[in-house]
Design a protein around this motif. Structure first.
Motif, short mmCIF file in Angstrom:
data_model
loop_
_atom_site.label_atom_id
_atom_site.label_comp_id
_atom_site.label_asym_id
_atom_site.label_seq_id
_atom_site.Cartn_x
_atom_site.Cartn_y
_atom_site.Cartn_z
N ALA A 12 -18.02 -1.89 -32.70
CA ALA A 12 -18.09 -3.26 -33.72
C ALA A 12 -16.97 -3.89 -33.09
O ALA A 12 -16.17 -3.55 -32.09
N TYR A 19 -14.98 -12.44 -33.34
CA TYR A 19 -16.62 -12.52 -32.63
C TYR A 19 -16.47 -13.87 -32.71
O TYR A 19 -17.59 -14.44 -31.63
N GLY A 57 -27.51 -4.79 -37.35
CA GLY A 57 -26.56 -5.97 -36.17
C GLY A 57 -25.93 -6.70 -36.33
O GLY A 57 -25.63 -8.02 -35.73
N SER A 59 -22.94 -8.93 -37.24
CA SER A 59 -21.26 -8.18 -36.92
C SER A 59 -21.08 -9.58 -37.71
O SER A 59 -20.90 -9.22 -39.06
N ASN A 63 -23.91 -16.01 -36.02
CA ASN A 63 -25.17 -16.35 -34.99
C ASN A 63 -26.41 -15.83 -35.74
O ASN A 63 -27.25 -15.86 -34.81
N ASP A 91 -24.76 -3.41 -39.91
CA ASP A 91 -23.56 -3.46 -39.03
C ASP A 91 -23.15 -2.03 -39.60
O ASP A 91 -23.26 -1.17 -40.16
N SER A 126 -24.86 3.19 -39.35
CA SER A 126 -25.53 2.57 -38.41
C SER A 126 -27.09 3.02 -38.61
O SER A 126 -27.85 3.22 -39.04
N TYR A 127 -27.74 1.52 -37.60
CA TYR A 127 -28.86 1.58 -38.09
C TYR A 127 -29.82 2.97 -37.11
O TYR A 127 -31.36 2.75 -36.71
N PHE A 128 -29.75 4.09 -36.35
CA PHE A 128 -29.97 4.74 -36.04
C PHE A 128 -30.27 6.24 -36.78
O PHE A 128 -30.23 6.86 -36.60
N THR A 143 -30.31 -9.02 -32.49
CA THR A 143 -30.09 -9.28 -31.40
C THR A 143 -28.49 -8.61 -30.97
O THR A 143 -27.29 -8.77 -31.80
N TRP A 144 -28.71 -9.33 -29.90
CA TRP A 144 -27.47 -8.38 -28.91
C TRP A 144 -26.43 -6.90 -29.66
O TRP A 144 -25.31 -7.01 -28.88
N ALA A 145 -27.07 -5.76 -30.43
CA ALA A 145 -26.94 -5.45 -30.21
C ALA A 145 -27.81 -3.37 -29.93
O ALA A 145 -26.71 -3.03 -29.19
C1 SAM Z 1 -22.60 -8.27 -29.72
S1 SAM Z 1 -22.58 -8.01 -31.74
C2 SAM Z 1 -24.03 -8.65 -31.83
C3 SAM Z 1 -24.49 -9.10 -33.33
C4 SAM Z 1 -24.82 -10.76 -33.76
N1 SAM Z 1 -26.31 -10.15 -33.72
C5 SAM Z 1 -25.33 -11.70 -32.69
O1 SAM Z 1 -26.35 -11.71 -31.27
O2 SAM Z 1 -24.33 -12.93 -32.40
C6 SAM Z 1 -23.69 -5.61 -31.75
C7 SAM Z 1 -22.99 -5.89 -33.00
O3 SAM Z 1 -24.20 -4.54 -33.40
C8 SAM Z 1 -23.79 -3.45 -33.71
N2 SAM Z 1 -24.03 -2.50 -33.39
C9 SAM Z 1 -23.83 -1.87 -32.63
N3 SAM Z 1 -24.13 -0.40 -32.64
C10 SAM Z 1 -24.69 -0.43 -34.52
C11 SAM Z 1 -25.68 0.59 -35.02
N4 SAM Z 1 -25.77 1.75 -33.70
N5 SAM Z 1 -26.06 0.29 -36.00
C12 SAM Z 1 -25.57 -0.97 -36.49
N6 SAM Z 1 -25.03 -1.60 -36.02
C13 SAM Z 1 -24.61 -1.32 -34.57
C14 SAM Z 1 -22.09 -4.02 -33.67
O4 SAM Z 1 -20.95 -3.72 -34.72
C15 SAM Z 1 -21.98 -5.49 -33.68
O5 SAM Z 1 -21.41 -6.30 -34.88
#
Ligand code: SAM
Length: 355
Positions: A12, A19, A57, A59, A63, A91, A126-128, A143-145
């Motif tokens: 996170a 963030y 994801g 955050s 965004n 998230d 977790s989204y897995f 995005t970006w996750a």
């Molecule tokens: C860089 S941030 C991106 C946040 C936002 N979507 C953006 O584009 O600015 C990545 C996010 O993905 C989340 N993330 C990573 N692995 C994840 C998972 N397995 N399940 C859910 N969220 C996850 C992190 O906790 C984090 O909040």
């Protein structure tokens, strides 16, 4: 007995809204995805009932405001003024959800401002794994996750980012983990998508020759090396300082779809690689102020990697002091020779078969 958190559970972002305040680079990439998202919102199959959008994801939410507002505007023109629209932000459990709820109320771009019959919800899981009942989702956004791996497959001896290591063993372990995570994510999403639903994804990826992260993360790794040379961590502790992120190529992303053109009832509608421009470079070109430029990048990098780095900091050091020292050295290095940091982002659109 469930085990303790794995390194990836700690992926996170830096909390306290940090963030949200330092994610302009990600916002620039998101702007490049908006036309694909708008097209998905215009063409997705919707029935008469409530519409469900999921932000995977999310955050701290800042965004997500512009894309979610766009979705609400497009869907309102299709379903009328009173059909409920639910927006589910998901998230990891360790995410700073308080900042998300705060942003929904007070961010000037909040999609809640001036809208009605829009219902935000949140899931900390977790989204897995499965997140929603089968067939519930009309539109998915992430995005970006997806560059984050579900687990730290292996420690890299030669880089802070697992996906930028040149060690053959690390390259193979990251590729295997990223392939299985991608299939797992697609399988979970497909189950919860309705027939005709669409999923729009943007995550950092690699081109054939480079990733766009070479300068920035090369300097971060050099700052770690400096600290090891100064006796602030051992060689073994330096090796453990590995961020579980891997960068897929477009070929890696296409892989599950290669054999039959679809995978788990999902079709790949669109795939390309976007070079994300540097939001801080124009200001630097005018001002020539390398310190401010370096500070923007140090904060932006700390915003996404700080908690993970704290979790692998040497046990003998106070975590925050260790991370402060690392990012101060990193910032100093960046200020010496500023360069435009322009990472690649894969833009992906998937649709669920309409049976
Ligand atoms: C860089 S941030 C991106 C946040 C936002 N979507 C953006 O584009 O600015 C990545 C996010 O993905 C989340 N993330 C990573 N692995 C994840 C998972 N397995 N399940 C859910 N969220 C996850 C992190 O906790 C984090 O909040």
């Amino acid at each position: 007995m469930p085990g303790g958190p794995t390194r990836s559970d700690l992926a996170a972002m830096q909390g306290g809204g940090f963030y949200n305040r330092h994610s302009a680079m990600q916002a620039t990439g998101i702007a490049a995805l908006l036309s694909l998202w708008e097209a998905a919102c215009r063409t997705v199959d919707i029935g008469d009932g409530p519409v469900t959008i999921v932000d995977y994801g999310c955050s701290q939410g800042r965004n997500s405001m512009i894309p979610m507002r766009k979705a609400v505007d497009v869907l309102r023109s299709r379903v009328g003024a009173t059909t409920p629209i639910e927006i589910i932000h998901t998230d990891l459990p360790s995410n700073d959800f308080s900042s998300l709820f705060e942003a929904l109320i007070s961010d000037p771009n909040s999609y809640m401002a001036g809208t009605s019959d829009v219902f935000p919800l949140a899931i900390g899981k977790s989204y897995f794994s499965p997140l929603l009942p089968p067939g519930r989702v009309h539109l998915g956004w992430s995005t970006w996750a997806l560059q984050w791996m579900s687990t730290n497959a292996i420690d890299a001896p030669d880089h802070i980012l697992a996906g930028m290591s040149k060690s053959p063993a690390v390259v193979a372990a990251v590729a295997a983990q990223q392939a299985s995570d991608w299939e797992c994510f697609l399988t979970q999403r497909s189950r919860e998508m309705r027939p005709g639903a669409k999923l729009v994804l943007g995550f950092t990826a690699r081109a054939e020759a480079d990733t766009g992260w070479e300068w920035l993360l090369g300097e971060l790794w050099s700052a770690v090396e400096e600290m090891r040379r100064d006796g602030l961590l051992s060689e073994r502790e330096q090796e453990q300082m590995t961020i579980p992120i891997g960068l897929r190529s477009l070929e890696d992303i296409k892989d599950p779809f290669r054999q039959s053109g679809s995978f788990v009832d999902l079709a790949l509608e669109h795939l390309d690689l976007v070079k994300v421009s540097n939001p801080f470079w124009p200001e630097f070109e005018v001002s020539g102020d390398g310190l401010t430029f370096a500070r923007h990048h140090a904060n932006a990098t700390r915003a996404w990697s700080g908690p993970l780095i704290a979790s692998v900091a040497p046990r003998s050091r106070e975590q925050t002091a260790f991370v402060d020292e690392l990012f101060s050295r990193f910032e100093h290095r960046l200020s010496k020779e500023p360069r435009p940091h322009e990472p690649y982002m894969a833009a992906v659109v998937l649709s669920k078969k309409d049976h």
